[in-house]
Design a protein around this motif. Structure first.
Motif, short mmCIF file in Angstrom:
data_model
loop_
_atom_site.label_atom_id
_atom_site.label_comp_id
_atom_site.label_asym_id
_atom_site.label_seq_id
_atom_site.Cartn_x
_atom_site.Cartn_y
_atom_site.Cartn_z
N CYS A 69 0.86 -1.22 0.05
CA CYS A 69 0.14 -0.13 -0.21
C CYS A 69 0.81 1.32 0.20
O CYS A 69 1.84 1.47 0.85
CB CYS A 69 -0.90 0.04 1.27
SG CYS A 69 -2.19 1.35 1.14
N CYS B 66 -0.69 5.11 5.52
CA CYS B 66 0.41 4.03 5.66
C CYS B 66 2.04 4.71 5.83
O CYS B 66 2.63 4.63 6.67
CB CYS B 66 0.36 3.15 4.73
SG CYS B 66 -1.01 1.85 4.68
N CYS C 139 -0.37 4.34 0.26
CA CYS C 139 -1.38 5.53 0.77
C CYS C 139 -0.56 6.46 1.84
O CYS C 139 0.26 5.97 2.32
CB CYS C 139 -2.66 5.14 1.20
SG CYS C 139 -2.79 4.55 2.90
ZN LIG Z 1 -2.27 2.40 3.18
#
Ligand SMILES: [Zn+2]
Ligand SMILES: [Zn+2]
Length: 194
Positions: A30, A35, A32
């Motif tokens: 991930c 994160c 994002c």
């Molecule tokens: Zn994430």
């Protein structure tokens, strides 16, 4: 099936992810910003994030993750009041995992907390999806990167969640008590703390 040893950087918090196979969970990366914020808030973010800002996560059920020692060092935070509960260790600030709540069986174990670097490919299989690449630090060179969550992996996660829930695999939980409360109150980070 494999039992994967779990260990924080300093070794005070240890446990095991039980009965793991490449097909009974989801290995994802991930990119994002949440994160990334989580990793950057803790120690040595470069040990968690790849060069594109991606975090490797294995999504499994809460009942498969057992903390055997050092549970008193568990800490939790949220980046948004309604966001994921993100778990880390207070002893050495190693990221552990992301959860939703006590009713949802999902837990995303961060690879850095797994003590299996040498046989990770065998234990977890290949990465199934690279998601949220619109937040990557630079364009990732991995094949099949997606902005947002592609439908295939979304359906796969929902399917797993349903099958775990039907089998009661949200319990026992290393992170939530029987009354549903997180074992330590998640701190909600202010914008300035991220
Ligand atoms: Zn994430
Ligand atoms: Zn530690």
């Amino acid at each position: 099936m494999t039992d994967i040893r779990l260990k924080c950087d300093c070794g005070k918090v240890q446990g095991v992810a039980k009965n793991i196979t490449p097909s009974n969970g989801n290995r994802v990366v991930c990119f994002c910003d949440s994160c990334q914020d989580f990793a950057n808030h803790l120690a040595n973010p470069e040990a968690t994030l790849d060069e594109f800002g991606g975090t490797e996560i294995f999504q499994t059920s809460q009942s498969q993750v057992v903390i055997e020692q050092g549970a008193e060092h568990l800490r939790a935070l949220k980046l948004q009041p309604k966001g994921l509960v993100r778990w880390y260790t207070g002893c050495c600030r190693t990221p552990i995992a992301n959860t939703m709540n006590s009713k949802m069986p999902f837990v995303g174990v961060i690879h850095r907390f797994m003590d299996n670097a040498e046989q990770r490919e065998t234990d977890l299989g290949p990465v199934r999806a690279y998601v949220q690449a619109q937040h990557a630090l630079k364009t990732p060179t991995y094949p099949g990167c997606s902005d947002k969550f592609p439908l295939g992996i979304t359906f796969r996660i929902i399917g797993k969640m349903l099958s775990w829930k039907i089998r009661g695999m949200h319990k026992p939980s290393a992170f939530f008590a029987d009354d549903g409360r997180a074992i330590v109150k998640p701190e909600v980070l202010e914008q300035s703390q991220k």
